[in-house]
Write a protein that holds these residues in place. Sequence first.
Motif, PDB file in Angstrom:
ATOM      1  N   VAL A   1       0.862  -1.186   0.000  1.00 31.81           N
ATOM      2  CA  VAL A   1       0.000   0.000   0.000  1.00 31.81           C
ATOM      3  C   VAL A   1       0.894   1.230   0.000  1.00 31.81           C
ATOM      4  O   VAL A   1       1.913   1.272   0.722  1.00 31.81           O
ATOM      5  CB  VAL A   1      -0.917   0.030   1.241  1.00 31.81           C
ATOM      6  CG1 VAL A   1      -1.773   1.301   1.248  1.00 31.81           C
ATOM      7  CG2 VAL A   1      -1.801  -1.215   1.290  1.00 31.81           C
ATOM      8  N   PHE A   2       0.549   2.221  -0.812  1.00 36.70           N
ATOM      9  CA  PHE A   2       1.248   3.508  -0.796  1.00 36.70           C
ATOM     10  C   PHE A   2       0.257   4.581  -0.382  1.00 36.70           C
ATOM     11  O   PHE A   2      -0.810   4.722  -0.989  1.00 36.70           O
ATOM     12  CB  PHE A   2       1.816   3.848  -2.169  1.00 36.70           C
ATOM     13  CG  PHE A   2       2.527   5.176  -2.209  1.00 36.70           C
ATOM     14  CD1 PHE A   2       3.854   5.287  -1.828  1.00 36.70           C
ATOM     15  CD2 PHE A   2       1.854   6.328  -2.600  1.00 36.70           C
ATOM     16  CE1 PHE A   2       4.506   6.514  -1.830  1.00 36.70           C
ATOM     17  CE2 PHE A   2       2.485   7.563  -2.612  1.00 36.70           C
ATOM     18  CZ  PHE A   2       3.819   7.651  -2.224  1.00 36.70           C
ATOM     19  N   ALA A   3       0.609   5.334   0.658  1.00 40.42           N
ATOM     20  CA  ALA A   3      -0.276   6.388   1.169  1.00 40.42           C
ATOM     21  C   ALA A   3       0.498   7.683   1.376  1.00 40.42           C
ATOM     22  O   ALA A   3       1.732   7.685   1.470  1.00 40.42           O
ATOM     23  CB  ALA A   3      -0.918   5.945   2.480  1.00 40.42           C
ATOM     24  N   MET A   4      -0.243   8.776   1.479  1.00 41.76           N
ATOM     25  CA  MET A   4       0.363  10.080   1.733  1.00 41.76           C
ATOM     26  C   MET A   4       0.299  10.473   3.203  1.00 41.76           C
ATOM     27  O   MET A   4       1.121  11.244   3.673  1.00 41.76           O
ATOM     28  CB  MET A   4      -0.341  11.155   0.896  1.00 41.76           C
ATOM     29  CG  MET A   4       0.197  11.273  -0.499  1.00 41.76           C
ATOM     30  SD  MET A   4       1.885  11.903  -0.522  1.00 41.76           S
ATOM     31  CE  MET A   4       2.339  11.508  -2.200  1.00 41.76           C
ATOM     32  N   GLN A   5      -0.698   9.966   3.908  1.00 35.14           N
ATOM     33  CA  GLN A   5      -0.874  10.346   5.305  1.00 35.14           C
ATOM     34  C   GLN A   5      -1.254   9.136   6.145  1.00 35.14           C
ATOM     35  O   GLN A   5      -1.861   8.181   5.652  1.00 35.14           O
ATOM     36  CB  GLN A   5      -1.975  11.401   5.439  1.00 35.14           C
ATOM     37  CG  GLN A   5      -1.628  12.751   4.848  1.00 35.14           C
ATOM     38  CD  GLN A   5      -2.808  13.711   4.946  1.00 35.14           C
ATOM     39  OE1 GLN A   5      -3.667  13.742   4.078  1.00 35.14           O
ATOM     40  NE2 GLN A   5      -2.850  14.479   6.017  1.00 35.14           N
ATOM     41  N   CYS A   6      -0.900   9.204   7.436  1.00 43.22           N
ATOM     42  CA  CYS A   6      -1.331   8.187   8.395  1.00 43.22           C
ATOM     43  C   CYS A   6      -1.639   8.907   9.713  1.00 43.22           C
ATOM     44  O   CYS A   6      -1.764  10.132   9.734  1.00 43.22           O
ATOM     45  CB  CYS A   6      -0.253   7.117   8.573  1.00 43.22           C
ATOM     46  SG  CYS A   6       1.298   7.724   9.300  1.00 43.22           S
ATOM     47  N   LYS A   7      -1.771   8.177  10.788  1.00 39.58           N
ATOM     48  CA  LYS A   7      -2.053   8.783  12.087  1.00 39.58           C
ATOM     49  C   LYS A   7      -0.931   9.743  12.496  1.00 39.58           C
ATOM     50  O   LYS A   7       0.219   9.601  12.075  1.00 39.58           O
ATOM     51  CB  LYS A   7      -2.174   7.700  13.161  1.00 39.58           C
ATOM     52  CG  LYS A   7      -3.281   6.680  12.920  1.00 39.58           C
ATOM     53  CD  LYS A   7      -4.650   7.229  13.243  1.00 39.58           C
ATOM     54  CE  LYS A   7      -5.692   6.118  13.235  1.00 39.58           C
ATOM     55  NZ  LYS A   7      -7.058   6.636  13.353  1.00 39.58           N
ATOM     56  N   ALA A   8      -1.257  10.714  13.340  1.00 37.92           N
ATOM     57  CA  ALA A   8      -0.256  11.645  13.845  1.00 37.92           C
ATOM     58  C   ALA A   8       0.872  10.893  14.555  1.00 37.92           C
ATOM     59  O   ALA A   8       2.042  11.267  14.453  1.00 37.92           O
ATOM     60  CB  ALA A   8      -0.897  12.650  14.790  1.00 37.92           C
ATOM     61  N   SER A   9       0.518   9.831  15.275  1.00 41.09           N
ATOM     62  CA  SER A   9       1.505   8.895  15.820  1.00 41.09           C
ATOM     63  C   SER A   9       1.537   7.706  14.864  1.00 41.09           C
ATOM     64  O   SER A   9       0.661   6.838  14.931  1.00 41.09           O
ATOM     65  CB  SER A   9       1.110   8.436  17.227  1.00 41.09           C
ATOM     66  OG  SER A   9       1.059   9.526  18.122  1.00 41.09           O
ATOM     67  N   PRO A  10       2.502   7.661  13.929  1.00 42.88           N
ATOM     68  CA  PRO A  10       2.487   6.638  12.881  1.00 42.88           C
ATOM     69  C   PRO A  10       2.370   5.216  13.401  1.00 42.88           C
ATOM     70  O   PRO A  10       1.730   4.371  12.774  1.00 42.88           O
ATOM     71  CB  PRO A  10       3.836   6.851  12.172  1.00 42.88           C
ATOM     72  CG  PRO A  10       4.169   8.275  12.428  1.00 42.88           C
ATOM     73  CD  PRO A  10       3.646   8.576  13.798  1.00 42.88           C
ATOM     74  N   ILE A  11       2.964   4.951  14.552  1.00 40.90           N
ATOM     75  CA  ILE A  11       2.932   3.585  15.063  1.00 40.90           C
ATOM     76  C   ILE A  11       1.502   3.131  15.352  1.00 40.90           C
ATOM     77  O   ILE A  11       1.200   1.937  15.324  1.00 40.90           O
ATOM     78  CB  ILE A  11       3.824   3.449  16.319  1.00 40.90           C
ATOM     79  CG1 ILE A  11       4.223   1.984  16.521  1.00 40.90           C
ATOM     80  CG2 ILE A  11       3.165   4.004  17.557  1.00 40.90           C
ATOM     81  CD1 ILE A  11       5.315   1.787  17.551  1.00 40.90           C
ATOM     82  N   GLU A  12       0.590   4.088  15.587  1.00 43.24           N
ATOM     83  CA  GLU A  12      -0.812   3.735  15.812  1.00 43.24           C
ATOM     84  C   GLU A  12      -1.421   3.131  14.542  1.00 43.24           C
ATOM     85  O   GLU A  12      -2.221   2.196  14.613  1.00 43.24           O
ATOM     86  CB  GLU A  12      -1.607   4.961  16.256  1.00 43.24           C
ATOM     87  CG  GLU A  12      -3.015   4.634  16.707  1.00 43.24           C
ATOM     88  CD  GLU A  12      -3.776   5.841  17.238  1.00 43.24           C
ATOM     89  OE1 GLU A  12      -4.971   5.695  17.531  1.00 43.24           O
ATOM     90  OE2 GLU A  12      -3.173   6.929  17.355  1.00 43.24           O
TER      91      GLU A  12
END
Length: 297
Positions: A152-163
């Motif tokens: 999967v390629f994305a531009m954004q994730c959670k503010a805490s990426p590990i979440e």
Amino acid sequence: MNDLYELLREDALQLSSDFRKASIQGKGTSQEVAEFRENAVQAFLARYFPFPHRIAKGKVRDSFGNIAASIDCVICAPNHPYTVSSRDKFTLLLAEGVDSVVEVKPNIADKAELHRALEQGLTVKKLRRSTTALIRNEHPMSEWAKRVPFGVFAMQCKASPIETGFEILEFYEDHGIEPIDQADFVVVNDVCVFSNFVDKSLNCWDATGYPNQTGWFYEGWRKDSLAGFLLRLHQVAHAGMKLQEDILPRYLTPPAEARFRVVDLAYKYGIYKQLRSQPEVDAAEIQRSLRALTEES
């Protein structure tokens, strides 16, 4: 290597710009916005997997009658038949000739959007190649090599990426999916790469310092996430045996400091679940803990 990394950082900026422009170019039609974004990722991949590779979009099928959901970016190996229409659209994509597939999602901070991508990946992992790049069918990695690699390629994730990483683990845990049938990686531009190592021989990190040698790992590539993206695409189970080694992997080898931003997700996920189960711990405290987990060595 430094020059390549600098070039990929510019590519990352260009992709971010292309995704923003897509909102204007396809304004009013969500399908058009999605297509402009897919085209941007396809164009990027085409530069680093040039002819005789081809980048396509569509449903991959195998010789056993399985057909995957339509995927945004399909990297066809040089041996794939040139099954295109008069408008250069692939009309038939065959598992034995597909190196890997990548689903494009603008924002996987939205749990539902992340789940949609992972669900499409499950249809890809149902495919089986009848031939692989391995010399022996009884090779211990033969079952892994029979799967079509999915990412999967994305531009954004959670503010805490590990979440977001934990949400990936939760999805597969809830659905009872074996590691070999899970995605191979999830990339977030300018942030990180989540990698699924189904065997310790695939783990490029010095795993002796981590509780697990296999499973999902968070890699904090940050501005060099496209380098991590390309590296993962070169480390998957390729469609066929190669006459020559790929050029890029030696130039994509991560710098030494990246080793301090690798997190064993399964181990940290256990800590996270313990935190979440404590009624006296509020949401803000959990968020602070997640940020701390990501920053740990």
